[in-house]
Design a protein around this motif. Structure first.
Motif, PDB file in Angstrom:
ATOM      1  N   GLN A 199       0.790  -1.127  -0.047  1.00  0.00           N
ATOM      2  CA  GLN A 199      -0.050   0.100   0.056  1.00  0.00           C
ATOM      3  C   GLN A 199       0.925   1.239   0.179  1.00  0.00           C
ATOM      4  N   LYS A 200       1.816   1.285   0.864  1.00  0.00           N
ATOM      5  CA  LYS A 200       2.747   2.420   0.678  1.00  0.00           C
ATOM      6  C   LYS A 200       3.434   2.497  -0.503  1.00  0.00           C
ATOM      7  N   VAL A 201       3.886   1.640  -0.997  1.00  0.00           N
ATOM      8  CA  VAL A 201       4.501   1.667  -2.488  1.00  0.00           C
ATOM      9  C   VAL A 201       3.319   2.409  -3.535  1.00  0.00           C
ATOM     10  N   PHE A 202       2.097   1.788  -3.363  1.00  0.00           N
ATOM     11  CA  PHE A 202       1.080   2.701  -4.214  1.00  0.00           C
ATOM     12  C   PHE A 202       0.937   3.851  -3.967  1.00  0.00           C
ATOM     13  N   ASP A 203       0.918   4.253  -2.679  1.00  0.00           N
ATOM     14  CA  ASP A 203       0.835   5.524  -2.243  1.00  0.00           C
ATOM     15  C   ASP A 203       2.169   6.236  -2.914  1.00  0.00           C
ATOM     16  N   VAL A 204       3.410   5.927  -2.806  1.00  0.00           N
ATOM     17  CA  VAL A 204       4.412   6.819  -3.287  1.00  0.00           C
ATOM     18  C   VAL A 204       4.412   6.911  -4.897  1.00  0.00           C
ATOM     19  N   PRO A 251      -6.495   4.673  -4.642  1.00  0.00           N
ATOM     20  CA  PRO A 251      -7.223   3.330  -4.300  1.00  0.00           C
ATOM     21  C   PRO A 251      -8.162   2.809  -5.338  1.00  0.00           C
ATOM     22  N   GLU A 252      -9.023   3.716  -6.087  1.00  0.00           N
ATOM     23  CA  GLU A 252      -9.808   3.328  -7.175  1.00  0.00           C
ATOM     24  C   GLU A 252      -9.039   2.090  -8.135  1.00  0.00           C
ATOM     25  N   ASP A 253      -7.769   2.980  -8.623  1.00  0.00           N
ATOM     26  CA  ASP A 253      -6.942   2.220  -9.609  1.00  0.00           C
ATOM     27  C   ASP A 253      -6.600   0.954  -8.943  1.00  0.00           C
ATOM     28  N   VAL A 254      -6.218   0.950  -7.835  1.00  0.00           N
ATOM     29  CA  VAL A 254      -5.262  -0.304  -7.280  1.00  0.00           C
ATOM     30  C   VAL A 254      -6.512  -1.390  -7.234  1.00  0.00           C
ATOM     31  N   LYS A 255      -7.508  -0.846  -6.954  1.00  0.00           N
ATOM     32  CA  LYS A 255      -8.886  -1.786  -6.825  1.00  0.00           C
ATOM     33  C   LYS A 255      -9.075  -2.414  -8.235  1.00  0.00           C
TER      34      LYS A 255
END
Length: 723
Positions: free
Chosen positions: A628-633, A638-642
RNA sequence: GGGCUCGUGGCGCAGUUUGGUUUAGCGCGCCUGCCUGUCACGCAGGAGGUCGCGGGUUCAAGUCCCGUCGGGCCCGCCA
């Protein structure tokens, strides 16, 4: 006249009969020890030499060639049919294997004497005791010929001069020898007269020595025998091939690919195919022995617009939706770890829709590997064993493990690249510290704006002409370098138009750091760090090739480690993954994800050999919070991740073991082992640089019906194949 | 997306700068005939080219210009 061989054979129903196709040997198999046996061969006609009463044909298959002989006195029908045989006809022949007979009698020496202490140390002397020829070691090559004996050869065989590179093989101890002139590729047979031998011991005086022209072909492994054919079946005639089926023939790439079925008949291509098979087999065996399961993953998967462009496949059931071909089985192999497979491998086809290079194709093959409960050292160790196994088993290339490890930053600093060729020196040297107060504005300006000044020393470069240097300047221009400063080092000091800009000691320091000797030239590039690295790094390899500084027999394996996890994209003001989204950080730096992402080190590693990246892998993130932290950086919402990785994130939350993997590139490995410089040479059916297949004409236009079924409307004019 | 380079009988190349003396040449291959020891066989004779394609300039284009197709190398791209 037209070259239409077919008509000749339609009138001969005998040719269409079906003989037994069961061969007794491959064409590269027969040896002198088979002499006297009957044999049946299948193969392609390499070449025909028609001498009228006797016809020689070289019959080829993937193992080699055998000379087959058609003699009217052995079989008139076969001989007659053979006169119509042409290159690349497919033949089935049977006959008798026979030792190649000696040819023309060249000369005779009376009163020769044979002496031997054992089979390996012997000599033949003339009657007055002079050694005619002798061999006294186990090395066949170690033959001495007397000047007198040489003179006799010169008398009879005026077309050739006997070279010094001679080999002698004992055919029958004390009676017959085969003398090979390796350089001229000719053989001679030396006989002691048999009639005299019957009654006298071999080492007695008074023997007669006869020299015949040999008919052995030392270039062929089967060159000591031939097949005397008593039955010929022409299984298929052939048009004249567009190019000869021989190695070292230069043919345009498009012609080679268009006629790949002929191109692949060439011995080097057959050897490559065989080596590639052996490499894959060695890998399979090794992985199996180390507890890895081979598991297939889908070819049709979802598109993830990270990284390379996907090759897309439209879905018929879901208009407007597409499958993607895997860029690699990355997500699936991680899911297999989550699935408890523990150790997985696959010889996987990967697809990346990017422009090709001499070492890149649209589709390529990886030995995809993933293992659970493993860290960097575990993967490196398994990979080292795998490389050793492949190179030694498939390539007969001895490999020493473990391989050296080189931190990414050091590689960039010393070689200007993260895939350095370490078979030669000319390393990059930092000079920014001493050049800052020079009067050379090219340097001082670059340094003032945060750039670098670096140099390499080129052995013997003091001989470079103005024109040479201009060409090299143009070369570094490809990599956006604005210029190439140079200083020649001579016994009298430094020589260059820019010497006057430097303070005492500055060039001396540069010389000391680069290691330049008198006779060398120092090349300097001053620019942004990445331009300096690209320009000097590529100049380094360019010059090494040009100056022949590379030992082609060496294989320098090197791990590149300690990569940064992220790379700053200055244009878009955001971080990008250096490797990929799922690469883990080191324990020491994982805490910096929140505070200073640029300083986070990844657990990513590449294996480099001779300037090629041949493996790439990493320890993966196995915890949801870190991912999650990597996605944040990376500022992935969150929508894209999902929507893009939802299933993957789910899986991370259901008990994912720590895992790591790697993917050796099979094509490049085979390229290295074969010493090829182009990936097409190691792929059976490669595509051209523009992604076309000249053999099958892919990609092709499809029918309107096909497009309609897929709900696809093509905007571009469907240009037909221009050729 | 961009740079460089190549395209002339089946293959490899010369000729293209400076347009016309070229009937477009060479090597290999191919075809026919001869030949019993070749292995790059040899000997004699022969066939085969809209110079990638399209357009333009010119009295005249393989040769100059523009476009296009194809091959290769590279930059960008390739997590």
């Amino acid at each position: 006249m037209s070259q239409e061989p077919y008509s000749k054979f339609s009138a001969h129903p005998g040719n269409l009969g079906h003989p037994s196709l069961k061969r007794t040997h491959y064409c590269g198999a027969l040896r002198l020890t088979d002499a006297g046996a009957s044999a049946q061969l299948n193969g392609w006609v390499q070449r025909r030499r028609d001498h009228g009463g006797v016809i020689f044909v070289d019959l080829r298959d993937r193992t080699g060639m055998t000379q087959i002989v058609f003699d009217a006195q052995i079989d008139a029908t076969a001989h007659e049919r053979a006169s119509a045989v042409r290159s690349e006809f497919v033949l089935n022949v049977s006959g008798t294997v026979r030792e190649r007979e000696p040819g023309e009698h060249l000369f005779q020496l009376e009163e020769a004497r044979y002496e031997s202490t054992n089979l390996l140390a012997w000599s033949v002397r003339s009657s007055d005791g002079e050694v005619l020829f002798q061999s006294d070691t186990r090395e066949e090559e170690d033959v001495t010929l007397s000047a007198e004996f040489r003179a006799r050869f010169a008398e009879v065989d005026k077309k050739y001069t006997l070279s010094d590179e001679l080999k002698v093989a004992v055919r029958e101890p004390g009676m017959r020898w085969l003398l090979t002139d390796v350089e001229n590729n000719r053989t001679y047979e030396i006989h002691l007269a048999a009639s005299r031998l019957e009654t006298a011991p071999a080492d007695e005086k008074g023997l007669v020595l006869n020299v015949y022209q040999g008919t052995v072909n030392p270039e062929l492994t089967t060159g000591e025998i031939e097949l005397a054919v008593d039955s010929l079946n022409i299984l298929n005639p052939a048009k004249t091939p567009p190019f000869p089926v021989e190695d070292d023939v230069e043919v345009a790439e498009d012609i080679r690919m268009q006629y790949r079925f002929i191109d692949l008949r060439r011995p080097t291509m057959q050897q490559t195919l065989a080596m590639r098979h052996k490499a894959a087999l060695a890998a399979r065996n090794y992985m199996n022995e180390n507890g890895f399961l081979e598991i297939e993953t889908p070819i049709l998967m979802n598109s993830t617009p990270e990284g390379a462009r996907d090759v897309l496949v439209p879905s018929r059931h879901y208009p407007g939706r597409f499958y993607a071909l895997p860029q690699s089985p990355q997500q699936f192999k991680q899911i297999l770890m989550m699935s408890g497979v523990d150790r997985y491998f696959q010889i996987a086809r990967c697809f990346r829709d990017e422009d090709t290079r001499s070492d890149r194709q649209l589709e390529f093959t990886q030995l995809d590997i993933e293992m659970s409960f493993a860290g960097v050292d575990d993967v490196l160790e398994v990979t080292e064993g795998l490389m050793k196994r492949i190179f030694e088993e498939a390539g007969s290339i001895p490999i020493e493990i473990p391989f050296q490890r080189l931190p990414y930053h050091e590689s960039m600093a010393r070689f200007g690249t993260d895939k350095p060729d370490t078979r030669f020196g000319m390393e990059l040297t930092e000079l920014g510290d001493i050049m800052a107060d020079s009067d050379f504005q090219v340097f001082t300006r670059a340094l003032a704006s945060g750039g670098q000044v670096k140099a390499i020393a080129v052995p013997g470069g003091a001989d470079f002409s103005r024109k040479d240097i201009d060409e090299l300047t143009k070369f570094v221009g490809i990599y956006r370098a604005k210029g190439l400063a140079w200083v020649k080092v001579t016994t009298d000091g430094f020589s260059s138009g820019i010497v006057k800009f430097f303070k005492p000691g500055q060039l001396e320091t540069a010389q000391a750091r680069t290691g330049a000797q008198p006779g060398d030239i120092m090349f300097f590039v001053a620019d942004r760090a990445n331009v300096v690295a690209d320009a000097l790094g590529n100049l380094r390899t360019h010059l090494a090739r040009k100056l022949n500084l590379i030992d082609e027999t060496r294989y320098n394996f090197l791990w590149i480690v300690d990569y940064p996890l992220f790379e700053w994209n200055a244009e878009e003001h955001r971080y990008e993954p250096f490797h990929h989204l799922f690469t883990g950080a080191t324990d020491e730096t994982v805490g910096l994800l929140d505070t200073d992402p640029g300083k986070v080190q990844s657990q990513h590693y590449d294996l480099v050999c001779n300037g090629y990246e041949i493996c790439s892998g990493s320890v993966r993130i196995h915890r949801w919070d870190i991912q999650q932290k990597v996605f944040d950086v990376l500022q992935i919402s969150p929508e894209d991740v999902k929507s893009r990785f939802g299933y993957f994130i789910d899986a991370l939350e259901y008990g994912t073991p720590p895992h790591a993997g790697i993917a050796p590139g099979l094509d490049r490995i085979v390229m290295l082992m074969r010493n090829e410089e182009n990936i097409r040479e190691v792929i059976a059916f490669p595509k051209s640089q523009q992604g076309l297949c000249p053999l099958t004409h892919a990609p092709s236009v499809v029918t309107e019906e096909q497009l309609a079924e897929l709900s696809i409307h093509v905007d571009a004019p469907a240009s037909a194949d221009a050729s």
